[in-house]
Design a protein around this motif. Structure first.
Motif, short mmCIF file in Angstrom:
data_model
loop_
_atom_site.label_atom_id
_atom_site.label_comp_id
_atom_site.label_asym_id
_atom_site.label_seq_id
_atom_site.Cartn_x
_atom_site.Cartn_y
_atom_site.Cartn_z
N GLY A 126 0.98 -1.17 -0.01
CA GLY A 126 -0.12 -0.02 0.05
C GLY A 126 0.88 1.38 0.21
N LEU A 127 2.27 1.08 0.37
CA LEU A 127 2.79 2.42 0.33
C LEU A 127 4.11 2.20 -0.47
N ARG A 128 4.21 1.24 -1.27
CA ARG A 128 5.54 0.97 -2.05
C ARG A 128 5.53 1.92 -3.06
N ASN A 129 4.30 2.42 -3.79
CA ASN A 129 4.46 3.47 -4.78
C ASN A 129 4.71 4.82 -4.28
N ASN A 130 5.05 5.16 -3.09
CA ASN A 130 5.14 6.25 -2.40
C ASN A 130 6.87 6.66 -2.71
N ARG A 131 7.14 7.77 -2.81
CA ARG A 131 8.46 8.33 -2.66
C ARG A 131 8.80 9.35 -1.93
N LEU A 132 10.15 9.58 -1.67
CA LEU A 132 10.59 10.69 -0.83
C LEU A 132 10.39 11.93 -1.54
N THR A 147 7.74 12.23 2.71
CA THR A 147 7.52 11.38 1.19
C THR A 147 6.18 12.03 0.85
N MET A 148 5.70 11.30 -0.42
CA MET A 148 4.57 11.65 -0.91
C MET A 148 3.90 10.40 -1.44
N THR A 163 4.68 10.66 5.09
CA THR A 163 5.04 10.84 6.33
C THR A 163 6.31 11.68 6.44
N LEU A 164 6.43 12.56 7.39
CA LEU A 164 7.66 13.31 7.69
C LEU A 164 8.43 12.63 8.66
N TYR A 165 9.75 12.46 8.36
CA TYR A 165 10.59 11.79 9.28
C TYR A 165 12.04 12.64 9.56
N THR A 166 12.82 12.24 10.61
CA THR A 166 13.90 12.61 10.81
C THR A 166 14.95 11.43 10.87
N LYS A 179 -0.08 11.04 7.20
CA LYS A 179 -1.02 11.72 6.69
C LYS A 179 -0.78 13.04 5.70
N VAL A 180 0.45 12.77 5.37
CA VAL A 180 0.80 14.12 4.60
C VAL A 180 0.82 13.74 2.90
N SER A 181 0.45 14.74 2.15
CA SER A 181 0.08 14.36 0.82
C SER A 181 1.44 14.59 0.05
N ILE A 182 2.06 15.76 -0.24
CA ILE A 182 3.23 15.96 -0.77
C ILE A 182 4.21 16.93 0.31
#
Ligand code: GCO
Ligand code: ZN
Length: 330
Positions: A126-132, A147-148, A163-166, A179-182
């Motif tokens: 479900g998330l593998r087509n996301n990208r940073l 990511t978006m 998601t936003l990461y450090t 729940k971040v979009s871009i």
């Protein structure tokens, strides 16, 4: 900006001479055209600009003193940011698809000499087509990157999948926002203890209280809303100047906005001869030149004419940038 008052001090009556020098920035194209230019980062020690072409899959270097542009292609996915590693020559952290990697590049060759994958995020169904997307180091050198969701066609995005990461260890990340979009623009004001952030489709610039030593954000507040100002397009990357004002790139809006996040005022607009303005960073010997990246993505079958995709150098903004921090590897 020269404001000059001449006062006749002996009487109450005064003559006032006011000279207002109107700010007139000049814009120059300095590089060839990328597909999706992004992530400008000024490196003080080498006095050069690094940036990426996300879909062209390259890391790029522009040296203003010699007007030379070099780039290296990286295989494995979209290349979404490039940040020099502090104190290590030729070493950079990059976003590569869903991976954060360290690459070794001499800044001259068309290929990198080494790559090490540090972390892979969102490797689940479900998330593998996301990208940073955008990534930046905070003033302590800590990497923030988000990511978006999948965007099979430009403008047709699956929302709230990012998601936003450090980066908190060499091989581990910590989540900050779901729940971040871009995930896009990032900037910090250490004095005010604030972090600014853009999730593009929201069309807002958001502020968070920022704990620099812990690397934690809280207390979201919208400080600028593009829709309220009838500004077309979406906010993308941003940078901050020494006075704490934000310079926000507007994708599909042909412009950079200078805004005061403390008063929500729009201070200045700079227009560009390209629609897809993606990000900005101050650079040059005095950090007074604003480098702006752009894209030439085909939207609804429409090609973006020249010079879309180029890097622009803006002089005469009357502002000075804060240093871009290089990344410190945890
Ligand atoms: O520039 C960026 O930050 C991102 O890569 C995206 O915002 C794309 O440009 C957008 O998704 C195109 O529709
Ligand atoms: Zn961006």
């Amino acid at each position: 900006m020269g404001i000059m008052y001449r006062l006749r001090s002996t009487t109450i009556k005064r003559t006032c001479v006011i000279t207002i020098t109107k700010m007139s920035p000049t814009i120059e194209v300095v590089t060839e055209r990328a597909t999706l230019g992004e992530g400008p980062h000024w490196d003080v020690s080498s006095q050069c600009l690094y940036y990426v072409d996300i879909f062209g899959q390259t890391i790029n270097k522009y040296v203003p003193s010699t007007k030379t542009h070099t780039k290296a292609r990286i295989e494995g996915g979209p290349v979404t940011f490039v940040i020099p590693v502090e104190g290590q020559q030729n070493s950079f952290l990059i976003g590569l698809g869903r991976k954060i990697a360290e690459v070794i590049w001499d800044g001259l060759s068309e290929t990198i000499s080494d790559i090490e994958i540090l972390v892979e995020v969102e490797d689940e169904i479900g998330l593998r087509n996301n990208r940073l997307n955008d990534g930046k180091a905070d003033p302590s050198g800590r990497l923030w990157a988000g990511t978006m969701g999948p965007e099979p066609e430009i403008g047709k995005l699956e929302h709230e999948k990012g998601t936003l990461y450090t980066l908190i260890g060499r091989h581990s990340v910590k989540e900050h926002l779901k729940k971040v979009s871009i995930s896009n623009g990032l900037a910090w004001n250490v004095k005010l203890k604030k972090m600014y952030y853009i999730d593009s489709p929201l069309k807002t610039v958001d502020q968070y209280d920022y704990n620099l030593s812990k690397g934690e954000i809280s207390n979201k507040k919208v400080v600028f809303d593009l829709e309220k100002h009838n500004i077309p397009g979406v906010p993308d990357g941003m940078t901050i100047d020494t006075e704490g004002n934000l310079w926000v790139a507007v994708f599909n809006g042909s412009r950079i906005l200078k805004i005061n996040p403390n008063t929500s005022e729009l201070l200045t607009t700079i227009n560009f001869p390209a629609k897809q303005i993606t990000a900005a960073a101050f650079g040059g010997p005095n950090l007074e030149d604003l480098y702006v990246t752009s894209a030439q993505l085909v939207v609804d079958g429409q090609k973006q004419p020249e010079p879309a995709g180029a890097v622009f150098k803006v002089t005469g903004t009357g502002s000075k940038g804060l240093l871009c921090t290089n990344v410190k590897l945890p």
